[in-house]
Design a protein around this motif. Structure first.
Motif, PDB file in Angstrom:
ATOM      1  N   ASN A 133      40.716   0.807  -1.663  1.00 35.02           N
ATOM      2  CA  ASN A 133      41.455   1.794  -0.955  1.00 35.02           C
ATOM      3  C   ASN A 133      41.882   0.972   0.713  1.00 35.02           C
ATOM      4  O   ASN A 133      41.442  -0.204   0.744  1.00 35.02           O
ATOM      5  N   SER A 177      44.742   5.662  -2.287  1.00 36.70           N
ATOM      6  CA  SER A 177      43.103   5.397  -2.245  1.00 36.70           C
ATOM      7  C   SER A 177      43.226   4.817  -3.262  1.00 36.70           C
ATOM      8  O   SER A 177      44.458   4.987  -4.131  1.00 36.70           O
ATOM      9  N   GLU A 178      41.771   4.330  -4.008  1.00 34.38           N
ATOM     10  CA  GLU A 178      41.874   3.611  -4.973  1.00 34.38           C
ATOM     11  C   GLU A 178      42.335   4.474  -6.191  1.00 34.38           C
ATOM     12  O   GLU A 178      41.881   4.041  -7.190  1.00 34.38           O
ATOM     13  N   ASP A 179      42.212   5.577  -6.031  1.00 37.70           N
ATOM     14  CA  ASP A 179      42.488   5.853  -7.469  1.00 37.70           C
ATOM     15  C   ASP A 179      44.114   6.015  -8.228  1.00 37.70           C
ATOM     16  O   ASP A 179      44.406   5.952  -9.443  1.00 37.70           O
TER      17      ASP A 179
END
Lengths: 467, 467
Positions: A133, A177-179
């Motif tokens: 993130n 974001s981390e995704d």
């Protein structure tokens, strides 16, 4: 659980990067960016060759790329803007394959559509957590918006976040974001703050600039567009900022509340937000510290992605609702085609960035430029390079008069009625040449060094080598 | 320029929706949602048939879907949760094709991967502008986060935003941005606020619930996970909320600052944020008005997408970093498999939602359930339906003792040492049956009425018709 990898060397091995693949970079760290060079040096040391580099812009800090081009580590370049450090050598014909220039809207669209797929995206992130993130709003290298990096993060096969400010999970105020993120690498510094954002951007004090800015504000005032809900984009150049200052005074005087300011955002646009000239700022890139502070703390000042800003492939982008944009030019021809790619000697020293996106989307696209620079006239018969087609340009403002594109007859009537000094663009050209003399004709070789790809994917022009 | 279309009828024609296609809906308006029914009625009136409906959840307000199923307007259903209004009839075998149950993480992953493509997504938006920038935070039907709607907006071929609060462009505090949206329709009301969010969610006052909540808090306290950086998810059930209250007291007493609260967010989680128990809340769905007010005004409380929350196909989701989750069960078997799909008579009345996502990601997954409900024991030899596999469940908390999954021997040791009433799950089953008597064996037909698809895409179980 953590995605933190110990070194760039290690992450490049993990990413699966191989000869012939494509890597990408964003340019929010501008002329302070350390990341592109450190990554490309590490890739070169790993012996990987024949890469395509898709960078949203190249600044002079990226001139060391020349070595990787010469060593054939890099054999293809895609970008929206290239400063002269690299541009001058590209114009001399050092690459076998022409550089592909896109726009800030066309680039993410072409990535999203799979026309220019990215294998490994490197995201310079002023703050990140161990899962990826990340945000541009915080940290010693804060740059504000990360708008241009979203498409890279969303569509690249592998995404590497590089940060010098690793914070505990989760970074709740994430931008990307981390995704989307595969790996995180911590380095000592991702950039030099002095080169990332200006302390303050300055309005011009040059009398010529002030005359143009005054005309520009009056053109907007009399365009029929300056009313409640008005939306506006301008650049960070001194005359554009002065125009914004004059416009602010008009809006406050007349009690006009605009809807949004757009673009690369400066402290002057923040001033306009805070003074009530706009309800919001939509920000794809911050140009100065005041803009960074504002996007961090003022919820009316919002980060937008490059696709949201200007993507031509999406149902709509913010530029499609834009009333007025002020843009620059190195040349403009009598058909109102604009060149922002090459300098007066034909060397590459720029690029569209969001120029042709904002021009295409806006209701009124204004070019501000002096009649001549270093005795070279701005208005020509044919621009050296078509960066933005004349059909999208409404008006040219110079200190010697205002030329309106004949396609916009209504605007011309309004400006004449307002008593502004309207001139035919051919007359403006002649008037300028009476001062400067006729311009010399540039000579080019027959090697294509760059292609200008319009936002719809068609080729707009070809730039040849300078001889 | 505007994307506003006059009516649902018109937008359905414009969207190109045809027989056999897939439409999608999100469930943030919960049992107050008007949108799914009004859209499906309009589609039925247009004579379109044989549709797949992919809705993140069905509530009892959606029971009128039965008519469209009977008329073969709808022939396939994909969802993560189905309340009994629809579920009871589905369990009677009214559809030719089994309902496909996914999880809140699996659904967006399968949409993103193209396994379950969506032709037209209908986004119920409490606020939107004429270009489709939209948010759940504002307006008479405010629901807070729109987390589950992002995948629909990002990947559907056509996206329709339906709002009852159209605001001037741009809605700067957008959640879903205009670059994903094709059409906007304004209607009188998208939902009934009373059904959208609870005024306040209430902790249990039931003595059994309070005992379980007290045990749950003590399990967490002694798990080894309750330390600075602790992260936590819990549901909106009365016992779960009471557990959160007890946990809050422990954290404040011991000065523990957690990192984040996750999930469907209630006012109790907001209280924990405001009391300093967490640095942030990551919110895929708001359960009550206090949560809606918090996500609107507190920058530490952030909306996340369903992919970011729990997507199994992405590099990481927030559940992958989760320490502790408290979940419910209608049944749990001696292998710790959990059923949340069917009731004690075998009728569909629920679904995984984020149950198996959070279970898989968390370090400690705790089930809270009473030993029996209406004289039917919770612990069985084999659950009627495997919603979440036992490998992901660590501990079952009942008023009659705490059963630890043998796979988590360390946890058992810790809890024994803490003096908690640990029981073997087989003993717990026998203890319960001494009170309730042995449960009757349910009889099912041989028609598959639903398939439970695990977050990795594999089939976990099949639900048969009730006879």
């Amino acid at each position: 659980m953590s995605k933190v990898v110990n070194s760039l060397k290690e992450v490049i091995a993990l990413s699966g990067l191989k000869d012939g693949m494509t890597v990408s970079f964003h340019h929010h760290l501008r002329n302070g960016d350390y990341v592109l060079n450190m990554v490309m040096d590490t890739i070169a040391q790993a012996g990987i060759r024949d890469l395509t580099v898709n960078a949203s812009s190249f600044f002079d800090v990226h001139t060391p790329m020349l070595e990787h081009i010469k060593n054939r580590v890099v054999t293809h370049i895609l970008t929206d803007y290239m400063a002269s450090g690299l541009g001058r050598e590209i114009s001399r014909g050092i690459m076998d394959t022409p550089v592909q220039f896109r726009t800030h809207g066309g680039r993410p669209s072409d990535i999203a559509l799979g026309r220019t797929p990215v294998d490994v995206a490197f995201i310079a992130a002023p703050t990140a957590d161990p899962m990826g993130n990340c945000s541009g709003k915080y940290g010693p290298s804060a740059c504000g918006s990360l708008g241009y990096a979203f498409a890279d993060a969303m569509y690249a096969k592998k995404v590497v976040v590089i940060t010098d400010n690793l914070v505990p999970y989760p970074l709740a105020d994430f931008s990307i974001s981390e995704d989307y993120v595969d790996y995180v690498v911590q380095v000592d510094a991702i950039g030099n703050p002095k080169g990332i954002v200006s302390g303050t951007t300055q309005i011009t004090r040059d009398p010529v600039g002030l005359v143009m800015a005054s005309y520009a504000a009056k053109v907007i005032e009399n365009s029929g567009l300056l009313k409640d809900g008005f939306s506006f984009q301008t650049g960070a150049g001194g005359a554009s900022l002065a125009a914004a200052k004059f416009l602010k005074e008009i809006m406050l005087r007349d009690g006009i509340q605009g809807s949004y300011g757009l673009g690369g955002i400066t402290g002057y646009m923040v001033d306009m937000l805070e003074a009530g000239c706009f309800r919001s700022l939509l920000d794809v890139q911050c140009f100065d510290l005041k803009a960074v502070e504002s996007i961090r703390s003022d919820p009316r000042h919002r980060e937008i992605t490059a696709l949201h800003y200007a993507g031509p492939s999406v149902p709509s982008a913010v530029v499609d609702s834009l009333d007025v944009v002020i843009l620059g030019a190195t040349e403009i021809d009598t058909d109102f085609n604009v060149n922002v790619h090459t300098d007066s000697n034909g060397f590459i020293m720029g690029g569209s960035g969001g120029h042709s996106d904002a021009a295409a989307g806006s209701k009124l696209c204004m070019i501000i430029a002096p009649m001549f620079r270093a005795r070279l006239p701005i208005v020509t018969d044919h621009v050296t390079c078509v960066s933005t087609p004349g059909k999208d340009i409404d008006v040219l403002v110079t200190q010697g008069g205002i030329a309106v594109n004949p396609k916009n007859a209504e605007l011309k009537q309004r400006l004449v009625k307002a008593g502004l000094p309207i001139v035919d663009i051919h007359e403006l050209k002649e008037k300028t040449e009476r001062i400067t003399g006729a311009p010399r004709h540039l000579q080019f070789g027959d090697k294509a060094v760059a292609e200008v790809i319009y936002r719809d994917g068609t080729k707009l022009d070809t730039i040849y080598n300078v001889i």
